[in-house]
Design a protein around this motif. Structure first.
Motif, mmCIF file in Angstrom:
data_model
loop_
_atom_site.group_PDB
_atom_site.id
_atom_site.type_symbol
_atom_site.label_atom_id
_atom_site.label_comp_id
_atom_site.label_asym_id
_atom_site.label_seq_id
_atom_site.Cartn_x
_atom_site.Cartn_y
_atom_site.Cartn_z
ATOM 1 N N TYR A 1 0.837 -1.202 0.000
ATOM 2 C CA TYR A 1 0.000 0.000 0.000
ATOM 3 C C TYR A 1 0.871 1.250 0.000
ATOM 4 N N ILE A 2 0.272 2.335 -0.445
ATOM 5 C CA ILE A 2 0.986 3.623 -0.452
ATOM 6 C C ILE A 2 1.223 4.069 0.989
ATOM 7 N N ASP A 3 2.393 4.673 1.208
ATOM 8 C CA ASP A 3 2.757 5.291 2.495
ATOM 9 C C ASP A 3 2.938 4.307 3.653
ATOM 10 N N GLU A 4 3.054 3.005 3.370
ATOM 11 C CA GLU A 4 3.449 2.099 4.456
ATOM 12 C C GLU A 4 4.886 2.458 4.840
ATOM 13 N N PRO A 5 5.220 2.431 6.123
ATOM 14 C CA PRO A 5 6.532 2.948 6.541
ATOM 15 C C PRO A 5 7.693 2.033 6.143
ATOM 16 N N ALA A 6 8.876 2.623 5.994
ATOM 17 C CA ALA A 6 10.100 1.839 5.787
ATOM 18 C C ALA A 6 10.248 0.881 6.971
ATOM 19 N N GLY A 7 10.719 -0.347 6.700
ATOM 20 C CA GLY A 7 10.846 -1.356 7.751
ATOM 21 C C GLY A 7 9.632 -2.257 7.856
ATOM 22 N N MET A 8 8.559 -1.916 7.129
ATOM 23 C CA MET A 8 7.322 -2.713 7.165
ATOM 24 C C MET A 8 7.590 -4.121 6.617
ATOM 25 N N PRO A 9 7.378 -5.187 7.415
ATOM 26 C CA PRO A 9 7.598 -6.551 6.895
ATOM 27 C C PRO A 9 6.462 -6.938 5.949
ATOM 28 N N HIS B 1 13.163 -1.985 -13.677
ATOM 29 C CA HIS B 1 13.354 -0.739 -12.941
ATOM 30 C C HIS B 1 14.248 -1.017 -11.747
ATOM 31 N N GLU B 2 15.085 -0.083 -11.419
ATOM 32 C CA GLU B 2 15.953 -0.255 -10.255
ATOM 33 C C GLU B 2 15.098 -0.413 -8.993
ATOM 34 N N ASN B 3 15.468 -1.348 -8.151
ATOM 35 C CA ASN B 3 14.689 -1.605 -6.933
ATOM 36 C C ASN B 3 15.166 -0.687 -5.814
ATOM 37 N N ASN B 4 14.345 0.330 -5.507
ATOM 38 C CA ASN B 4 14.688 1.249 -4.410
ATOM 39 C C ASN B 4 13.849 1.021 -3.156
ATOM 40 N N TRP B 5 12.924 0.044 -3.203
ATOM 41 C CA TRP B 5 11.917 -0.044 -2.134
ATOM 42 C C TRP B 5 11.957 -1.330 -1.320
ATOM 43 N N PHE B 6 12.521 -2.391 -1.852
ATOM 44 C CA PHE B 6 12.380 -3.695 -1.191
ATOM 45 C C PHE B 6 13.737 -4.299 -0.862
ATOM 46 N N GLN B 7 13.805 -4.915 0.328
ATOM 47 C CA GLN B 7 15.017 -5.616 0.754
ATOM 48 C C GLN B 7 14.615 -6.939 1.376
ATOM 49 N N ILE B 8 15.591 -7.843 1.483
ATOM 50 C CA ILE B 8 15.313 -9.125 2.135
ATOM 51 C C ILE B 8 16.384 -9.381 3.187
ATOM 52 N N ARG B 9 15.985 -9.925 4.319
ATOM 53 C CA ARG B 9 16.989 -10.275 5.342
ATOM 54 C C ARG B 9 17.678 -11.551 4.888
ATOM 55 N N GLU B 10 18.986 -11.456 4.780
ATOM 56 C CA GLU B 10 19.764 -12.533 4.151
ATOM 57 C C GLU B 10 19.580 -13.880 4.848
ATOM 58 N N LYS B 11 19.491 -13.855 6.184
ATOM 59 C CA LYS B 11 19.465 -15.127 6.918
ATOM 60 C C LYS B 11 18.055 -15.658 7.140
ATOM 61 N N THR B 12 17.056 -14.757 7.223
ATOM 62 C CA THR B 12 15.709 -15.218 7.598
ATOM 63 C C THR B 12 14.737 -15.252 6.423
ATOM 64 N N GLY B 13 15.062 -14.596 5.305
ATOM 65 C CA GLY B 13 14.135 -14.585 4.170
ATOM 66 C C GLY B 13 12.969 -13.629 4.342
ATOM 67 N N LEU B 14 13.052 -12.697 5.312
ATOM 68 C CA LEU B 14 11.965 -11.734 5.514
ATOM 69 C C LEU B 14 12.103 -10.585 4.504
ATOM 70 N N LEU B 15 11.091 -10.441 3.663
ATOM 71 C CA LEU B 15 11.071 -9.356 2.673
ATOM 72 C C LEU B 15 10.380 -8.157 3.312
ATOM 73 N N TYR B 16 10.997 -6.973 3.205
ATOM 74 C CA TYR B 16 10.426 -5.797 3.872
ATOM 75 C C TYR B 16 10.612 -4.554 3.006
ATOM 76 N N SER C 1 12.178 -1.150 2.344
ATOM 77 C CA SER C 1 13.342 -0.389 2.808
ATOM 78 C C SER C 1 13.089 1.110 2.649
ATOM 79 N N LYS C 2 12.044 1.455 1.887
ATOM 80 C CA LYS C 2 11.679 2.865 1.680
ATOM 81 C C LYS C 2 10.173 2.891 1.444
ATOM 82 N N SER C 3 9.513 3.861 2.020
ATOM 83 C CA SER C 3 8.062 3.966 1.847
ATOM 84 C C SER C 3 7.709 4.166 0.370
ATOM 85 N N LEU C 4 6.656 3.478 -0.075
ATOM 86 C CA LEU C 4 6.199 3.629 -1.458
ATOM 87 C C LEU C 4 5.246 4.829 -1.494
#
Length: 326
Positions: A17-25, A56-71, A73-76
């Motif tokens: 969703y729009i405006d979900e905060p950075a760090g949102m799992p 498109h360059e990915n500026n919004w999503f990251q994954i925790r390397e060890k746990t596989g949690l996608l979150y 990294s920047k509010s959309l």
């Protein structure tokens, strides 16, 4: 070294969703091992795929390397949404991410899993407006593929990371309903589901369980149940067998037999594989041979090979296999 890691799901779906905060799992991805010494390292392939295969360059999503949690990294933000949904003809624009389970940075299509993220042009709905089904489960079927003969491991988490993060005033609990003795265990603390032993496809090809979720809000309680299916993937580990133990058949030929007359038959069963398409690849796997030194016999007679899918029933469960007739 991690050469045999694989994903029990080919794809994952989630809404952003729009405006979900950075760090949102957003969601948790799992990988299973081919051997005990392997360790998963989750990596996102670099670019997002947007409409019609554009990257498109990915500026919004990251994954925790060890746990596989996608979150996130920047509010959309709305500008991001507009930019990513340009030219996207779908009512819900989607972006595609690829995840692979190795430390090396190559994105090999044979081992990666696909994440489809639907971009929603609105802020996240209030928890009170969501149904029990939406609070408990995503739109994905709970359907998994686990290879036979591989080490145990965790392959799913029932709790939705995004709902758990947003709806902390709700109590959401799960149970995995299964027949006695199935090789899966649910951990209440982590809400994760684990396969507890090596599976054998020739013993059982499919497990049908039920995931049950209970949502409590004050004195109100809602329950929802969905199917939880595990399919066991085959490894070619069982030799074919002959129903009466003999691998040759004698043929007695009388005079004046017409062309096409069947003189002798031999049946071979294979509980391990089902007919492969194209059919030629199944035909090449086993060949029937006339044993003779006489060229006239080789020219006059031939072995025909037909095969079809059959079902075996070990322990009362149906397992597919192949019957070859020569």
């Amino acid at each position: 070294v991690a050469l045999g890691l694989y994903f029990p799901r080919k794809e994952y779906l989630e809404n952003v969703y729009i405006d979900e905060p950075a760090g949102m799992p957003l969601l948790r991805i799992h990988a299973l091992r081919d051997s005990h010494e392997e360790v998963a390292h989750f990596h996102l392939c670099q670019n997002l795929i947007v409409s019609r295969g554009r990257q498109h360059e990915n500026n919004w999503f990251q994954i925790r390397e060890k746990t596989g949690l996608l979150y996130l990294s920047k509010s959309l933000e709305r500008e991001d949404f507009n930019m990513l949904s340009v030219g996207n003809w779908m009512p819900l624009p989607k972006v595609i991410l690829y995840v692979h389970p190795f430390q090396e940075k190559e994105c090999d299509s044979t081992t990666r899993t696909t994440v489809f993220l639907s971009l929603i042009n609105a802020t996240a709905p209030a928890c009170s407006s969501l149904t029990a089904r939406q609070l408990c489960f995503t739109e994905m079927d709970l359907s998994f593929h686990i290879k036979e003969n591989k080490p145990p491991g965790t392959f799913h988490q029932l709790q939705l990371p995004s709902v758990h993060h947003l709806c902390q005033n709700l109590s959401i609990s799960y149970k995995l309903l299964a027949a006695e003795g199935v090789p899966f265990r649910y951990n209440e603390n982590s809400t994760s589901v684990r396969v507890t032993q090596r599976l054998d496809r020739e013993e059982r090809e499919r497990y049908e369980l039920i995931a049950k979720c209970t949502v409590r809000e004050g004195f109100r309680e809602m329950q929802v149940e969905v199917p939880f299916l595990v399919n066991v993937l085959d490894e070619d580990d069982s030799p074919p067998f002959l129903p009466n133990g003999t691998d040759t058949a004698d043929a007695v030929v009388e005079f004046n037999r017409k062309e096409g007359t069947v003189l002798s038959t031999l049946t071979v069963y294979d509980a391990d594989t089902t007919p492969i398409y194209p059919l030629e690849s199944s035909r090449k796997k086993y060949t029937g041979t006339i044993i003779t030194d006489d060229p006239w016999i080789s020219e006059t007679f031939r072995v025909e090979h037909i095969f079809d899918e059959i079902h075996f029933s070990p322990n009362g469960s149906q397992v597919r296999g192949t019957r070859h007739e020569y």
